[in-house]
Scaffold this active site. Structure first.
Site, PDB file in Angstrom:
ATOM      1  N   LYS A  48       0.840  -1.206   0.000  1.00 11.55           N
ATOM      2  CA  LYS A  48       0.000   0.000   0.000  1.00 11.55           C
ATOM      3  C   LYS A  48       0.876   1.258   0.000  1.00 11.55           C
ATOM      4  O   LYS A  48       0.603   2.228  -0.705  1.00 11.55           O
ATOM      5  CB  LYS A  48      -0.938   0.002   1.213  1.00 11.55           C
ATOM      6  N   GLN A  91      -6.067  -0.915   9.624  1.00  6.77           N
ATOM      7  CA  GLN A  91      -5.612  -2.224   9.152  1.00  6.77           C
ATOM      8  C   GLN A  91      -6.179  -3.335  10.034  1.00  6.77           C
ATOM      9  O   GLN A  91      -6.075  -3.298  11.253  1.00  6.77           O
ATOM     10  CB  GLN A  91      -4.071  -2.250   9.155  1.00  6.77           C
ATOM     11  N   ASP A 114     -11.418   2.217   3.083  1.00  5.14           N
ATOM     12  CA  ASP A 114     -11.721   0.815   2.783  1.00  5.14           C
ATOM     13  C   ASP A 114     -13.172   0.593   2.373  1.00  5.14           C
ATOM     14  O   ASP A 114     -13.522  -0.490   1.918  1.00  5.14           O
ATOM     15  CB  ASP A 114     -11.413  -0.044   4.017  1.00  5.14           C
TER      16      ASP A 114
END
Ligand code: NAP
Length: 276
Positions: A48, A91, A114
């Site tokens: 990422k 995360q 997300d």
């Protein structure tokens, strides 16, 4: 049979995105929160971070120890919601004992990189895909860029997680596929998977889908990431299934890079929307 090259398609997407970000004159900023030290998370974060630097997104990392309390995490999210960062990524997984749902809901839906916030999931269900979860978005992009028709096809998804199976079902439905979702309580799984024109598998068990479970000519999307010995394998017995499939994604190099590219696009879209 065609092997769908997710790495190349994702690279193309990132190159396009870099130009779009430049053209729009944006300097998006993504804050990534990591709690604890899950080794797999660290690997995902590296890709990422590399993608951010490629497309021109500033990447801010917040590493919290596993001893962090839920209240401390929520405080940080609140601070970031009110700061100049354009997008926030929490995360997963969080350490045991932490409530993932509450933490995800604390993120401002307008900064939800997300696409996991209930408001964004609700919009997706209503057909508004402005911010959709990255893995299903990546899969849709893979199908589109590989000229694989979805409308009218029978798509079978194995796995019903909130991050992959469920949102993917909605996105395929939004594109007029006929969708069947299977899970651990599904009876006679192979009978159903053999009916799939498009078979997407997100189970988390190495080589779970064998060639007898796949129809001749099916498109097979393998979402699984499993460590076996020193290597990474998917949920599909790739070597055998590729003999039957008309198209198949490899692991690694299939869905994984597309997830990262879709995440980057979400950051761009959120930043653009904030500018108004
Ligand atoms: P998850 O939350 O563990 O969900 C697994 C799903 O598989 C559940 O719905 C479960 O059914 C189902 N399942 C388990 N055993 C089964 C069986 N014997 N028959 C049929 N279904 C069965 O997993 P996830 O987060 O969706 O992830 C799945 C895999 O994809 C993992 O390997 C993960 O690492 C990978 N992944 C990859 C990416 C990427 O970017 N490539 C992104 C996300 C995840 P129940 O609901 O009944 O328990």
């Amino acid at each position: 049979m065609k092997i769908i090259d997710g790495t190349a398609i994702a690279k193309g997407m990132l190159d396009e995105l870099k130009l779009e970000i430049e053209k729009a004159g944006l300097s998006p900023k993504l804050a990534v929160i990591i709690v604890g030290d899950d080794p797999a998370s660290k690997t995902y974060l590296k890709s990422k971070e590399a993608a951010c630097s490629h497309v021109g997104i500033t990447y801010e990392k917040y590493m919290l120890p596993s001893s962090t309390s839920q209240a401390e995490l929520l405080n940080l999210i609140k601070e970031l919601n009110e700061s100049d960062v354009n997008a926030i990524l929490l995360q997963m997984p969080l350490p045991k004992g932490m409530d993932e749902e509450t933490a995800l809901e604390a993120i401002d839906p307008e900064k939800d990189a997300d696409g996991f916030h209930p408001a964004n999931i609700g919009r997706l269900l209503l057909g508004d895909e402005a911010i959709a979860p990255a893995t299903p978005s990546g899969i849709i992009e893979l199908l589109t860029r590989s000229s694989i028709e979805v409308s009218g096809k029978h798509a079978v998804i194995v796995g019903r997680s909130n991050v992959v199976g469920k949102p993917l079902a909605v996105m395929l439905l939004n594109r007029d596929a006929t969708v069947t979702i299977c899970h651990s309580r599904t009876s006679n799984l192979a009978r159903i998977t053999r009916e799939a024109d498009i078979l997407a598998v997100a189970v988390g068990k190495p080589h779970f889908i064998t060639s007898d479970m796949v129809k001749e000519g099916a498109v097979v999307i393998d979402v699984g990431i499993n460590k076996v010995g020193g290597s990474t394998v998917g949920d599909v017995d790739f070597e055998k299934v590729k003999e039957k499939a008309s198209a198949i994604t490899p692991v690694p190099g299939g869905v994984g890079p597309m997830t990262v590219a879709s995440l980057m696009r979400n950051v761009f879209l959120l930043t653009l929307a904030q500018r108004g």
